[in-house]
Design an enzyme around this catalytic site. Sequence first.
Site, PDB file in Angstrom:
ATOM      1  N   SER A 139       6.323   3.911  18.473  1.00 57.38           N
ATOM      2  CA  SER A 139       6.595   3.721  19.906  1.00 57.38           C
ATOM      3  C   SER A 139       8.098   3.584  20.096  1.00 57.38           C
ATOM      4  CB  SER A 139       5.906   2.427  20.365  1.00 57.38           C
ATOM      5  OG  SER A 139       6.379   2.032  21.632  1.00 57.38           O
ATOM      6  N   TYR A 152       3.660  -6.518  19.268  1.00 53.75           N
ATOM      7  CA  TYR A 152       3.641  -5.050  19.419  1.00 53.75           C
ATOM      8  C   TYR A 152       4.951  -4.455  18.922  1.00 53.75           C
ATOM      9  CZ  TYR A 152       3.002  -0.459  21.630  1.00 53.75           C
ATOM     10  OH  TYR A 152       2.881   0.901  21.858  1.00 53.75           O
TER      11      TYR A 152
HETATM   12  N1  NAD Z   1       0.659   4.884  26.223  1.00 51.38           N
HETATM   13  C1  NAD Z   1       1.920   4.554  25.942  1.00 51.38           C
HETATM   14  O1  NAD Z   1       2.761   4.366  26.843  1.00 51.38           O
HETATM   15  C2  NAD Z   1       2.368   4.435  24.499  1.00 51.38           C
HETATM   16  C3  NAD Z   1       3.740   4.381  24.244  1.00 51.38           C
HETATM   17  C4  NAD Z   1       4.171   4.279  22.927  1.00 51.38           C
HETATM   18  C5  NAD Z   1       3.262   4.230  21.889  1.00 51.38           C
HETATM   19  N2  NAD Z   1       1.928   4.290  22.161  1.00 51.38           N
HETATM   20  C6  NAD Z   1       1.010   4.217  21.021  1.00 51.38           C
HETATM   21  O2  NAD Z   1       0.138   5.322  21.052  1.00 51.38           O
HETATM   22  C7  NAD Z   1      -1.101   4.976  20.431  1.00 51.38           C
HETATM   23  C8  NAD Z   1      -2.237   5.354  21.359  1.00 51.38           C
HETATM   24  O3  NAD Z   1      -2.074   4.631  22.568  1.00 51.38           O
HETATM   25  P1  NAD Z   1      -2.766   5.045  23.945  1.00 51.38           P
HETATM   26  O4  NAD Z   1      -1.782   4.803  25.003  1.00 51.38           O
HETATM   27  O5  NAD Z   1      -3.427   6.356  23.830  1.00 51.38           O
HETATM   28  O6  NAD Z   1      -3.854   3.848  24.023  1.00 51.38           O
HETATM   29  P2  NAD Z   1      -5.386   3.817  24.451  1.00 51.38           P
HETATM   30  O7  NAD Z   1      -5.707   2.381  24.663  1.00 51.38           O
HETATM   31  O8  NAD Z   1      -5.644   4.785  25.550  1.00 51.38           O
HETATM   32  O9  NAD Z   1      -6.122   4.352  23.137  1.00 51.38           O
HETATM   33  C9  NAD Z   1      -6.096   3.626  21.943  1.00 51.38           C
HETATM   34  C10 NAD Z   1      -7.424   3.811  21.229  1.00 51.38           C
HETATM   35  O10 NAD Z   1      -7.351   3.037  20.017  1.00 51.38           O
HETATM   36  C11 NAD Z   1      -8.631   2.446  19.835  1.00 51.38           C
HETATM   37  N3  NAD Z   1      -8.535   1.257  18.964  1.00 51.38           N
HETATM   38  C12 NAD Z   1      -8.053   0.032  19.261  1.00 51.38           C
HETATM   39  N4  NAD Z   1      -8.200  -0.801  18.223  1.00 51.38           N
HETATM   40  C13 NAD Z   1      -8.781  -0.080  17.229  1.00 51.38           C
HETATM   41  C14 NAD Z   1      -9.198  -0.382  15.910  1.00 51.38           C
HETATM   42  N5  NAD Z   1      -9.069  -1.623  15.392  1.00 51.38           N
HETATM   43  N6  NAD Z   1      -9.749   0.611  15.168  1.00 51.38           N
HETATM   44  C15 NAD Z   1      -9.921   1.848  15.683  1.00 51.38           C
HETATM   45  N7  NAD Z   1      -9.569   2.190  16.939  1.00 51.38           N
HETATM   46  C16 NAD Z   1      -9.008   1.237  17.704  1.00 51.38           C
HETATM   47  C17 NAD Z   1      -9.082   2.086  21.229  1.00 51.38           C
HETATM   48  O11 NAD Z   1     -10.492   1.872  21.297  1.00 51.38           O
HETATM   49  C18 NAD Z   1      -8.617   3.299  22.023  1.00 51.38           C
HETATM   50  O12 NAD Z   1      -9.612   4.286  22.098  1.00 51.38           O
HETATM   51  C19 NAD Z   1      -1.007   3.469  20.136  1.00 51.38           C
HETATM   52  O13 NAD Z   1      -0.658   3.276  18.794  1.00 51.38           O
HETATM   53  C20 NAD Z   1       0.112   3.002  21.045  1.00 51.38           C
HETATM   54  O14 NAD Z   1       0.759   1.859  20.562  1.00 51.38           O
HETATM   55  C21 NAD Z   1       1.466   4.392  23.446  1.00 51.38           C
END
Ligand code: NAD
Length: 248
Positions: A139, A152
């Site tokens: 991230s 985080y």
């Molecule tokens: N959306 C953003 O702005 C953003 C920015 C930077 C980084 N990220 C990173 O991108 C990745 C995906 O994020 P997103 O925004 O798509 O989130 P999201 O919440 O839409 O999806 C995350 C998924 O991970 C699953 N999950 C959570 N805990 C879990 C576990 N213990 N085992 C297996 N699955 C699990 C959830 O059920 C969910 O389906 C994450 O690592 C997040 O930190 C997101």
Amino acid sequence: MLLNDKVALITGGASGIGEATAKLFKAEGAEVVLTDVDEVAGMRVMHEIGSGAHFLQCDVTSEEQVRAVIGEIAEKYGRLDCAVNNAGVTGVPANIEATSLDNWMKVTQVNLTGVFLCLKHEISQMLIQGMGSIVNVSSGAGLIAVPSMAPYCASKHALLGLTKTAATENLTRGIRVNAVLPGSTKTPLLERTLSISDDMEEMILNSIPCGQFGRAEQIAEGIAWLCSDRASFVSGASLNIDYGTVCR
Ligand SMILES: NC(=O)c1ccc[n+]([C@@H]2O[C@H](COP(=O)([O-])OP(=O)(O)OC[C@H]3O[C@@H](n4cnc5c(N)ncnc54)[C@H](O)[C@@H]3O)[C@@H](O)[C@H]2O)c1
């Protein structure tokens, strides 16, 4: 196609960036195994993608479950070409003095220990094949401070060290390991962050040079390229996909 005939694992594939990545990988010719703790959402994504997609329920914090998933993939396909360690959580927002140990443990367990466990078993399988490509989803919070999100932010920083170490250990073993660093991207995770306060959306949008949130599909494009053979000279890299948000 970018990922023709590749066998790919995507963790957290039931939502947001993982879901978009699973759909793009399928469109680019891969056999996709998506995993998630959320079985209902995972089954939905699998059915939306159709043939060539498989869902397995897996909590990335359980070594037993991670080992079982890699074992099933090895048994069914005989190999694992690409892995995207994407599952992540943000936790409860609070300054450090108000952050519970429980919250710290939950966030670091998923975002850091979960990726370690996935790497461990993915690399073990890829070593048998002598090839593979892995992308860890960090991230922008892996590079800069994010007040009220210490677990985080710390886990996403640590993930870059883990990525570089995994890449270095495997430079002569045919396995590439890289990271992507998404900026604020419209997904259910971001929606939850935006709901914290009325001015949160405006505050975050003001920090993005183009004044727009990223789309999950834009993050998936970078992940797909890093996983593909077109990135064959790339390992140990951290790719910001945030329209210049953290480079300024
Ligand atoms: N959306 C953003 O702005 C953003 C920015 C930077 C980084 N990220 C990173 O991108 C990745 C995906 O994020 P997103 O925004 O798509 O989130 P999201 O919440 O839409 O999806 C995350 C998924 O991970 C699953 N999950 C959570 N805990 C879990 C576990 N213990 N085992 C297996 N699955 C699990 C959830 O059920 C969910 O389906 C994450 O690592 C997040 O930190 C997101």
